[in-house]
Design a protein around this motif. Sequence first.
Motif, PDB file in Angstrom:
ATOM      1  N   PHE A   1      65.643  44.671  54.808  1.00  0.00           N
ATOM      2  CA  PHE A   1      66.191  45.697  53.919  1.00  0.00           C
ATOM      3  C   PHE A   1      67.024  44.937  52.895  1.00  0.00           C
ATOM      4  N   VAL A   2      66.595  44.957  51.638  1.00  0.00           N
ATOM      5  CA  VAL A   2      67.194  44.104  50.612  1.00  0.00           C
ATOM      6  C   VAL A   2      68.070  44.907  49.652  1.00  0.00           C
ATOM      7  N   SER A   3      69.305  44.443  49.471  1.00  0.00           N
ATOM      8  CA  SER A   3      70.194  44.994  48.451  1.00  0.00           C
ATOM      9  C   SER A   3      70.295  43.956  47.340  1.00  0.00           C
ATOM     10  N   SER A   4      69.911  44.337  46.143  1.00  0.00           N
ATOM     11  CA  SER A   4      69.898  43.385  45.027  1.00  0.00           C
ATOM     12  C   SER A   4      70.833  43.843  43.920  1.00  0.00           C
ATOM     13  N   SER A   5      71.038  42.955  42.942  1.00  0.00           N
ATOM     14  CA  SER A   5      71.893  43.274  41.797  1.00  0.00           C
ATOM     15  C   SER A   5      71.118  43.992  40.690  1.00  0.00           C
ATOM     16  N   SER A   6      69.818  44.191  40.915  1.00  0.00           N
ATOM     17  CA  SER A   6      68.980  44.843  39.915  1.00  0.00           C
ATOM     18  C   SER A   6      69.331  46.331  39.778  1.00  0.00           C
ATOM     19  N   LYS A   7      69.511  46.775  38.549  1.00  0.00           N
ATOM     20  CA  LYS A   7      69.783  48.188  38.314  1.00  0.00           C
ATOM     21  C   LYS A   7      68.504  49.011  38.403  1.00  0.00           C
ATOM     22  N   VAL A   8      67.379  48.359  38.151  1.00  0.00           N
ATOM     23  CA  VAL A   8      66.084  49.049  38.219  1.00  0.00           C
ATOM     24  C   VAL A   8      65.678  49.302  39.657  1.00  0.00           C
ATOM     25  N   GLN A   9      65.885  48.308  40.524  1.00  0.00           N
ATOM     26  CA  GLN A   9      65.487  48.435  41.927  1.00  0.00           C
ATOM     27  C   GLN A   9      66.567  47.799  42.818  1.00  0.00           C
ATOM     28  N   PRO A  10      67.685  48.517  43.000  1.00  0.00           N
ATOM     29  CA  PRO A  10      68.818  47.953  43.738  1.00  0.00           C
ATOM     30  C   PRO A  10      68.569  47.779  45.229  1.00  0.00           C
ATOM     31  N   ARG A  11      67.652  48.580  45.781  1.00  0.00           N
ATOM     32  CA  ARG A  11      67.355  48.475  47.217  1.00  0.00           C
ATOM     33  C   ARG A  11      65.852  48.592  47.440  1.00  0.00           C
ATOM     34  N   PHE A  12      65.337  47.785  48.360  1.00  0.00           N
ATOM     35  CA  PHE A  12      63.931  47.908  48.729  1.00  0.00           C
ATOM     36  C   PHE A  12      63.731  47.287  50.108  1.00  0.00           C
ATOM     37  N   VAL A  13      62.578  47.606  50.690  1.00  0.00           N
ATOM     38  CA  VAL A  13      62.268  47.172  52.049  1.00  0.00           C
ATOM     39  C   VAL A  13      61.011  46.321  52.048  1.00  0.00           C
ATOM     40  N   ILE A  14      61.007  45.259  52.848  1.00  0.00           N
ATOM     41  CA  ILE A  14      59.834  44.386  52.960  1.00  0.00           C
ATOM     42  C   ILE A  14      59.392  44.307  54.418  1.00  0.00           C
ATOM     43  N   GLN A  15      58.101  44.506  54.649  1.00  0.00           N
ATOM     44  CA  GLN A  15      57.494  44.294  55.960  1.00  0.00           C
ATOM     45  C   GLN A  15      56.509  43.143  55.830  1.00  0.00           C
TER      46      GLN A  15
END
Length: 224
Positions: free
Chosen positions: A64-78
């Motif tokens: 579960f990734v929290s990033s500094s991107s305003k476009v995609q601040p959170r996303f999940v990787i499997q």
Amino acid sequence: MAKSKYVLTEKQIIRRINEGRGSGKLSNYKPWLYVNDTLNICQEHQLWHPAQNGVNQVMSSDFFVSSSSKVQPRFVIQAKYKNALKDPRTIEKLEIERRYWQLKKIPWFLVTEKEIDKIVVDNIEWLYGVKGYFDKLITDELLLTFKHMKAYFSHTPDRKVVEIAKEYELAFGQKLGDSMFDLRLMCAARLITFDIRYPFHSLRARDLVFRGVAFDEGHSYVAS
């Protein structure tokens, strides 16, 4: 991507808000959806939730990734090996996971080894090989070697790292391979950084970045 049919009634939404669902920070955070909600997804879409001996098993995502991107601040990787995707049951479990994150309106991505550069993988495995030493990586002895190597490598920036390492071993009476192992430890400890997209053994001295190390009252730390 098919739109999920899973909806909540107004009464259910109010109850969840009163329970504090979707609020809080860190360890006090209460998720909007729990395992039972995942179960509801399975029932509504005729998917089989993983179970063992009659007990429903907890499903999880790899990252579960929290990033500094305003476009995609959170996303999940499997992450899965490509061959695993030939198994219908694996696909079904991935679909449960995908629908779960879709309900939470969080982007979900599936990654296989085909999406990862082999050179990057090889470099990571090379560094991961010294993982067992991680707790005691930055020792006074290693820092002293780091200072010597930093100066030694700076004299011949265009020469290959492996060539300089062999020369360094001869100059300081080390055993064959000792200097490369020390370089490996330094990279794992981030005393030295390099572009992980290129094979380490093909790099030249100029490709290595020896980070600053500060010393204070007998203590040392890596400068940012």
